[in-house]
Design an enzyme around this catalytic site. Structure first.
Site, PDB file in Angstrom:
ATOM      1  N   ASP A  17      36.955  31.011  35.772  1.00 27.43           N
ATOM      2  CA  ASP A  17      37.888  31.912  35.092  1.00 27.43           C
ATOM      3  C   ASP A  17      37.226  33.270  34.844  1.00 27.43           C
ATOM      4  O   ASP A  17      36.004  33.345  34.678  1.00 27.43           O
ATOM      5  CB  ASP A  17      38.309  31.267  33.765  1.00 27.43           C
ATOM      6  CG  ASP A  17      39.528  31.930  33.149  1.00 27.43           C
ATOM      7  OD1 ASP A  17      40.178  32.741  33.834  1.00 27.43           O
ATOM      8  OD2 ASP A  17      39.828  31.636  31.983  1.00 27.43           O
ATOM      9  N   ASN A  65      49.215  28.496  38.875  1.00 31.04           N
ATOM     10  CA  ASN A  65      48.897  29.798  39.490  1.00 31.04           C
ATOM     11  C   ASN A  65      49.994  30.286  40.444  1.00 31.04           C
ATOM     12  O   ASN A  65      50.079  31.471  40.740  1.00 31.04           O
ATOM     13  CB  ASN A  65      47.559  29.755  40.249  1.00 31.04           C
ATOM     14  CG  ASN A  65      46.346  29.724  39.357  1.00 31.04           C
ATOM     15  OD1 ASN A  65      45.290  29.227  39.747  1.00 31.04           O
ATOM     16  ND2 ASN A  65      46.466  30.246  38.136  1.00 31.04           N
TER      17      ASN A  65
HETATM   18  C1  FPP Z   1      40.723  32.956  37.546  1.00 32.02           C
HETATM   19  O1  FPP Z   1      40.478  34.287  37.271  1.00 32.02           O
HETATM   20  C2  FPP Z   1      40.449  32.488  38.852  1.00 32.02           C
HETATM   21  C3  FPP Z   1      41.353  31.877  39.682  1.00 32.02           C
HETATM   22  C4  FPP Z   1      42.772  32.201  39.796  1.00 32.02           C
HETATM   23  C5  FPP Z   1      40.886  30.756  40.491  1.00 32.02           C
HETATM   24  C6  FPP Z   1      39.561  30.952  41.175  1.00 32.02           C
HETATM   25  C7  FPP Z   1      39.632  31.787  42.390  1.00 32.02           C
HETATM   26  C8  FPP Z   1      38.535  32.323  42.979  1.00 32.02           C
HETATM   27  C9  FPP Z   1      37.180  32.079  42.474  1.00 32.02           C
HETATM   28  C10 FPP Z   1      38.684  33.217  44.182  1.00 32.02           C
HETATM   29  C11 FPP Z   1      38.964  32.536  45.458  1.00 32.02           C
HETATM   30  C12 FPP Z   1      38.464  31.158  45.574  1.00 32.02           C
HETATM   31  C13 FPP Z   1      37.970  30.617  46.723  1.00 32.02           C
HETATM   32  C14 FPP Z   1      37.569  29.170  46.745  1.00 32.02           C
HETATM   33  C15 FPP Z   1      37.796  31.396  47.927  1.00 32.02           C
HETATM   34  P1  FPP Z   1      41.674  34.980  36.485  1.00 32.02           P
HETATM   35  O2  FPP Z   1      42.430  35.808  37.450  1.00 32.02           O
HETATM   36  O3  FPP Z   1      42.489  33.957  35.761  1.00 32.02           O
HETATM   37  O4  FPP Z   1      40.870  35.855  35.468  1.00 32.02           O
HETATM   38  P2  FPP Z   1      41.427  36.474  34.111  1.00 32.02           P
HETATM   39  O5  FPP Z   1      41.685  35.319  33.175  1.00 32.02           O
HETATM   40  O6  FPP Z   1      40.292  37.341  33.665  1.00 32.02           O
HETATM   41  O7  FPP Z   1      42.671  37.235  34.449  1.00 32.02           O
END
Ligand code: FPP
Length: 237
Positions: A17, A65
């Site tokens: 996250d 998501n």
């Molecule tokens: C959360 O950050 C992350 C995700 C939506 C899932 C994880 C995705 C990745 C690490 C990138 C791609 C993955 C792979 C395996 C290639 P957020 O957007 O929720 O962060 P925030 O809470 O700060 O908005």
């Protein structure tokens, strides 16, 4: 065994996250955070292998998501496409078995094809299992398991009293994967967000303030040190 390494640590599950906040803090679009987050995925997978972790489960995309903007969903799906095509090559060549858990019917057919291919090609790898939660939601997983069991009962293949913890576990996507010993969530949020709810009944939880794009081997090592100092009792005195 030193007092620093008394707990068995076979399986680490991570909620990655903080990509969005990392980007916003730097005045960049959210997509830049996801891109950097994908780099962290590679670094942490490599580190877990070097640290002798047998199972690593990463929450790459949740069923929730899908509700993000179409633009952000597309960015994440494109990153996943690249990741499946090229980044997982390195992983595969290093003797890592790849598994996917989640609702496949919600994903694009080309992505599902690649997932199947990677699972088949790496099925015999023994060094580590990398489990990627993709379009995954724990409540869906549990409901699906209940449905499968209900079908078996309806067909007369099982009796209600045959249903036990082992049978239920075997109906989940994680069949044959030991429960996580440690769950890590980055970015300071303290929630489990529909992640492996059944499987983490006795897992240790660690909430790290580090935003996922900055998460690296040192961060992981420090968390493992903390885990090793904990006393796990599994409900016993
Ligand atoms: C959360 O950050 C992350 C995700 C939506 C899932 C994880 C995705 C990745 C690490 C990138 C791609 C993955 C792979 C395996 C290639 P957020 O957007 O929720 O962060 P925030 O809470 O700060 O908005």
């Amino acid at each position: 065994m030193t007092s620093e390494a008394k707990n068995t640590l076979r399986h680490i599950a991570i909620i990655m996250d903080g990509n969005g906040r990392w980007a916003t803090k730097k005045g960049l679009p959210r997509s830049a955070g996801h891109k950097k987050g994908a780099e962290a995925v590679k670094a942490v997978t490599r580190a877990a292998g070097e640290l002798g972790i047998e199972y690593l489960t990463l929450y790459a995309f949740s069923t929730e998501n899908w509700q993000r903007s179409p633009e952000e969903v597309n960015t994440l799906m494109d990153l996943l496409r690249d990741y499946l095509k090229s980044d997982l090559k390195e992983v595969q060549d290093n003797g890592v078995r790849i598994r996917f858990i989640g609702e496949r019917d919600m994903l694009a057919p080309d992505i599902v094809e690649n997932m199947k291919k990677l699972e088949a090609e790496t099925a015999g790898n023994m060094k580590m299992t990398l489990c990627i939660a993709l379009s995954y939601g724990s409540r869906h997983e549990i409901v699906n398991a209940a449905r499968k069991i209900a079908m078996l009962a309806k067909r007369g293949d099982i009796l209600p009293e045959d249903v036990d913890i082992k049978m239920f576990s075997d109906m989940l996507y994680t069949k044959d994967i030991p429960d996580p010993d440690l769950v890590i969530r980055s970015s300071g949020e303290q929630r489990v967000s529909n992640y492996l709810l059944w499987q983490i009944a006795y897992s240790e939880l660690y909430f790290s303030p580090v935003l996922w794009p900055d998460f690296d081997k040192e961060t992981l090592e420090a968390i493992i040190k903390d885990f090793n100092r904990r006393e796990r009792r599994y409900g016993k005195a």
